[in-house]
Design a protein around this motif. Structure first.
Motif, PDB file in Angstrom:
ATOM      1  N   GLY A   1      15.561  52.582  48.690  1.00 36.17           N
ATOM      2  CA  GLY A   1      16.499  51.555  48.886  1.00 36.17           C
ATOM      3  C   GLY A   1      17.660  52.124  49.646  1.00 36.17           C
ATOM      4  N   LYS A   2      18.512  53.204  48.845  1.00 40.93           N
ATOM      5  CA  LYS A   2      19.599  53.633  49.199  1.00 40.93           C
ATOM      6  C   LYS A   2      19.514  54.229  50.692  1.00 40.93           C
ATOM      7  N   PHE A   3      18.310  54.989  50.942  1.00 38.79           N
ATOM      8  CA  PHE A   3      18.093  55.772  52.059  1.00 38.79           C
ATOM      9  C   PHE A   3      17.849  54.863  53.191  1.00 38.79           C
ATOM     10  N   ALA A   4      17.193  53.777  52.902  1.00 37.23           N
ATOM     11  CA  ALA A   4      16.726  52.829  53.959  1.00 37.23           C
ATOM     12  C   ALA A   4      18.314  52.197  54.324  1.00 37.23           C
ATOM     13  N   ARG A   5      19.135  51.727  53.508  1.00 34.53           N
ATOM     14  CA  ARG A   5      20.425  51.318  53.779  1.00 34.53           C
ATOM     15  C   ARG A   5      21.361  52.343  54.545  1.00 34.53           C
ATOM     16  N   SER A   6      21.380  53.412  54.254  1.00 33.86           N
ATOM     17  CA  SER A   6      22.043  54.515  54.946  1.00 33.86           C
ATOM     18  C   SER A   6      21.545  54.725  56.108  1.00 33.86           C
ATOM     19  N   TRP A   7      20.341  54.588  56.466  1.00 27.81           N
ATOM     20  CA  TRP A   7      19.526  54.681  57.783  1.00 27.81           C
ATOM     21  C   TRP A   7      19.992  53.659  58.621  1.00 27.81           C
ATOM     22  N   ALA A   8      20.209  52.578  58.161  1.00 25.04           N
ATOM     23  CA  ALA A   8      20.466  51.290  58.928  1.00 25.04           C
ATOM     24  C   ALA A   8      21.803  51.426  59.299  1.00 25.04           C
TER      25      ALA A   8
END
Length: 102
Positions: A3-10
């Motif tokens: 989830g952290k990686f997805a938010r950072s990517w977004a």
């Protein structure tokens, strides 16, 4: 963790979209780099002149650092990071205003 990686990517994609839509935001990193080089030159040129002057005067280069050298290094660190953080904060503020539609 995913989830952290997805938010950072977004967030990265949103930031890239803002930069693509408003090219004038690239002025901040450009000015930051220029001012960083000016600050580095303003500290490094006098130090280089002092070292070269001491060698021509016949004084050997000291192996240890003096208290003045540590103060000079701290001053360089302080001024350099002030410039960097100033321009990064300005870029972030303008990008957030752009994202809010202002």
């Amino acid at each position: 963790m995913a989830g952290k990686f997805a938010r950072s990517w977004a967030l990265l994609k949103a930031s890239a979209a803002v930069l693509r839509s408003d090219k004038s935001l690239l002025v901040f990193p450009l000015l930051s780099g220029l001012c960083t080089l000016l600050v580095a030159a303003s500290f490094l040129i006098p130090v280089g002149v002092m070292v070269i002057g001491n060698e021509h005067a016949g004084e050997p280069f000291e192996q240890g650092m003096t208290a003045g050298a540590y103060l000079l290094m701290f001053g360089f660190y302080l001024v350099q990071y002030f410039v960097i953080i100033f321009f990064q904060t300005a870029l972030t503020g303008v990008a957030l205003m752009h994202l809010r539609g202002e």
